[in-house]
Design a protein around this motif. Structure first.
Motif, mmCIF file in Angstrom:
data_model
loop_
_atom_site.group_PDB
_atom_site.id
_atom_site.type_symbol
_atom_site.label_atom_id
_atom_site.label_comp_id
_atom_site.label_asym_id
_atom_site.label_seq_id
_atom_site.Cartn_x
_atom_site.Cartn_y
_atom_site.Cartn_z
ATOM 1 N N PHE A 197 21.296 26.215 -44.350
ATOM 2 C CA PHE A 197 21.331 27.425 -44.818
ATOM 3 C C PHE A 197 21.773 27.595 -45.823
ATOM 4 O O PHE A 197 20.516 28.655 -45.857
ATOM 5 C CB PHE A 197 23.218 27.360 -44.422
ATOM 6 C CG PHE A 197 23.505 29.155 -44.129
ATOM 7 C CD1 PHE A 197 23.362 30.322 -43.480
ATOM 8 C CD2 PHE A 197 23.539 29.085 -45.697
ATOM 9 C CE1 PHE A 197 24.340 31.273 -43.741
ATOM 10 C CE2 PHE A 197 24.545 30.421 -45.911
ATOM 11 C CZ PHE A 197 24.554 31.458 -44.884
ATOM 12 N N GLU A 198 21.036 27.762 -46.789
ATOM 13 C CA GLU A 198 21.564 27.736 -48.950
ATOM 14 C C GLU A 198 20.145 28.131 -48.647
ATOM 15 O O GLU A 198 19.664 29.256 -48.666
ATOM 16 C CB GLU A 198 21.749 26.651 -49.345
ATOM 17 C CG GLU A 198 23.848 26.987 -49.135
ATOM 18 C CD GLU A 198 23.828 28.613 -49.222
ATOM 19 O OE1 GLU A 198 23.627 29.123 -49.658
ATOM 20 O OE2 GLU A 198 24.942 28.409 -48.804
ATOM 21 N N TYR A 255 15.010 20.043 -38.186
ATOM 22 C CA TYR A 255 14.458 20.708 -36.655
ATOM 23 C C TYR A 255 15.781 21.017 -35.760
ATOM 24 O O TYR A 255 15.312 22.474 -34.795
ATOM 25 C CB TYR A 255 13.127 19.949 -35.775
ATOM 26 C CG TYR A 255 11.795 20.511 -36.796
ATOM 27 C CD1 TYR A 255 11.154 21.580 -35.835
ATOM 28 C CD2 TYR A 255 10.815 19.190 -37.478
ATOM 29 C CE1 TYR A 255 9.803 21.417 -36.516
ATOM 30 C CE2 TYR A 255 9.477 20.222 -38.340
ATOM 31 C CZ TYR A 255 9.116 21.133 -37.184
ATOM 32 O OH TYR A 255 7.858 21.541 -37.720
ATOM 33 N N ARG A 256 16.632 19.992 -35.723
ATOM 34 C CA ARG A 256 17.622 20.055 -35.653
ATOM 35 C C ARG A 256 18.405 21.223 -35.204
ATOM 36 O O ARG A 256 18.847 21.539 -34.591
ATOM 37 C CB ARG A 256 18.136 18.973 -35.684
ATOM 38 C CG ARG A 256 17.547 17.859 -33.895
ATOM 39 C CD ARG A 256 18.178 16.946 -34.402
ATOM 40 N NE ARG A 256 18.357 16.140 -35.555
ATOM 41 C CZ ARG A 256 18.192 14.199 -35.073
ATOM 42 N NH1 ARG A 256 17.692 13.944 -33.924
ATOM 43 N NH2 ARG A 256 17.823 13.130 -36.235
ATOM 44 N N THR A 257 18.820 21.735 -36.703
ATOM 45 C CA THR A 257 19.358 22.350 -37.279
ATOM 46 C C THR A 257 18.612 24.694 -37.218
ATOM 47 O O THR A 257 19.157 25.326 -36.229
ATOM 48 C CB THR A 257 19.608 22.907 -38.720
ATOM 49 O OG1 THR A 257 20.372 21.173 -39.147
ATOM 50 C CG2 THR A 257 20.618 24.206 -38.937
ATOM 51 N N LEU A 258 17.410 24.073 -36.745
ATOM 52 C CA LEU A 258 16.709 25.723 -36.902
ATOM 53 C C LEU A 258 17.118 26.016 -35.441
ATOM 54 O O LEU A 258 17.596 27.824 -35.335
ATOM 55 C CB LEU A 258 15.206 25.712 -36.471
ATOM 56 C CG LEU A 258 15.052 25.525 -37.963
ATOM 57 C CD1 LEU A 258 13.179 25.098 -37.934
ATOM 58 C CD2 LEU A 258 15.185 26.306 -39.126
ATOM 59 N N PRO A 259 17.651 25.610 -34.223
ATOM 60 C CA PRO A 259 17.542 25.767 -33.239
ATOM 61 C C PRO A 259 19.617 26.733 -32.748
ATOM 62 O O PRO A 259 19.546 27.824 -32.577
ATOM 63 C CB PRO A 259 17.581 25.159 -32.129
ATOM 64 C CG PRO A 259 16.849 23.723 -32.787
ATOM 65 C CD PRO A 259 16.826 24.181 -33.465
ATOM 66 N N ILE A 260 20.156 26.206 -33.751
ATOM 67 C CA ILE A 260 21.801 26.665 -33.403
ATOM 68 C C ILE A 260 21.544 27.468 -34.863
ATOM 69 O O ILE A 260 22.251 28.732 -34.310
ATOM 70 C CB ILE A 260 21.940 25.373 -34.424
ATOM 71 C CG1 ILE A 260 22.644 24.280 -33.718
ATOM 72 C CG2 ILE A 260 23.618 25.708 -35.023
ATOM 73 C CD1 ILE A 260 22.591 22.782 -35.040
ATOM 74 N N MET A 261 20.665 28.020 -35.810
ATOM 75 C CA MET A 261 20.693 29.119 -36.692
ATOM 76 C C MET A 261 20.048 30.422 -36.163
ATOM 77 O O MET A 261 20.661 31.539 -36.073
ATOM 78 C CB MET A 261 19.607 28.396 -37.869
ATOM 79 C CG MET A 261 20.856 27.780 -38.543
ATOM 80 S SD MET A 261 19.952 27.546 -40.611
ATOM 81 C CE MET A 261 20.726 29.585 -41.262
ATOM 82 N N THR A 262 19.466 30.000 -34.628
ATOM 83 C CA THR A 262 18.482 30.615 -34.187
ATOM 84 C C THR A 262 19.737 31.823 -32.779
ATOM 85 O O THR A 262 19.662 32.703 -32.573
ATOM 86 C CB THR A 262 16.931 31.028 -33.475
ATOM 87 O OG1 THR A 262 17.486 29.570 -32.851
ATOM 88 C CG2 THR A 262 15.925 30.294 -34.568
#
Lengths: 155, 155
Positions: A29-30, A61-68
């Motif tokens: 995130f940061e 790659y697993r976090t990007l979908p969460i953030m979108t």
DNA sequence: CTGCCTGCAAACTCTTTGCACGAAT
DNA sequence: ATTCGTGCAAAGAGTTTGCAGGCAG
């Protein structure tokens, strides 16, 4: 939306979905919100690792979908193999992109009429619009005239 | 433009570029222009092989850029890993796409204002527009109401 | 004949995933 | 203590490319 507010929103979203607040997710995130330009997944890996060197490519790659999904990031596909991301400072942003073919710099332009257009054409087809995108690929006049793309420096 | 006219245009383009008219290139042309819906590179391989079974995947991938550069095909990127192609029946087509997320069917809609928009926003940035695209991703109302996406059959 | 074209298969890029370990709640 | 999260490395999808032989001009 300040970065602090965005961070709280991120944590709240994770909580809502029953997902855990991990150091890696916070580092990602940061790293994402420290960027002012569009960035790729690979660039995010590098920056996140400078904050927490245990962050793996897989986790990014697993976090990007969460953030979108949580609307913290916008995914921008400009027709290349890779995707670009950008912090979403306005939840309801309707933006078009102008992409400099010479340097890949992405300019974003407010285009509120896109939503109206999507509604209009979708309805006629019996569809319900979800997202729309409007992109212009263009060449840099400066490059043509002087041989140097002036955007490249700031990209 | 009839298929015959398109074929002549293809041959003329090859000649102009000093490229050879081979059986494989002709088979790929025929396969592409026999399609009425959007198709992928892989589908084109299959169809071209039914015309000339010596056509390799590599040649299809090497021929597609030739056909898009010559404006015989339009490349349609809907934000997935793969690209779709469609015979270009009008050289100066300015079309938007409405994409059914449920079945991936692509509807094309004339959108002549896109060119004006591209010119306007590009000029302000010191850029010269090359291409523009406008896409709407939408859900199928029929699927929502009846559980069946009515477009899937014709896709 | 000459040199572009071709098929084959390996390489490439970006992304996803199986697995066993590790950490958040 | 559970259970989800993680890193690693391998797999996956789509596309590109090096090479040796083949065919158009």
């Amino acid at each position: 939306m300040s970065n602090d507010a965005a961070r709280e929103k991120f944590k709240a979203y994770l909580a809502t979905k029953g997902l855990r607040v991990t150091n890696q997710r916070l580092a990602i995130f940061e790293a994402a919100f420290a960027r002012t330009e569009h960035f790729t997944a690979e660039e995010l890996v590098t920056h996140a690792r400078s904050i927490d060197d245990s962050v793996s490519r897989a986790t990014v790659y697993r976090t990007l979908p969460i953030m979108t999904e949580s609307a913290l990031l916008r995914e921008v596909d400009i027709g290349k193999n890779l995707k670009y991301y950008h912090p979403n400072t306005d939840n309801n942003a309707q933006v078009a992109q102008v992409i400099c073919i010479d340097c890949d710099k992405i300019f974003e332009i407010s285009a509120p009429f896109m939503e109206w257009y999507g509604n209009t054409v979708s309805t006629k087809l019996g569809l319900t619009p979800v997202t729309q995108r409007l992109q212009v690929n263009a060449h840099c006049n400066t490059l043509r005239d002087t041989g140097v793309c002036k955007h490249r420096d700031s990209a």
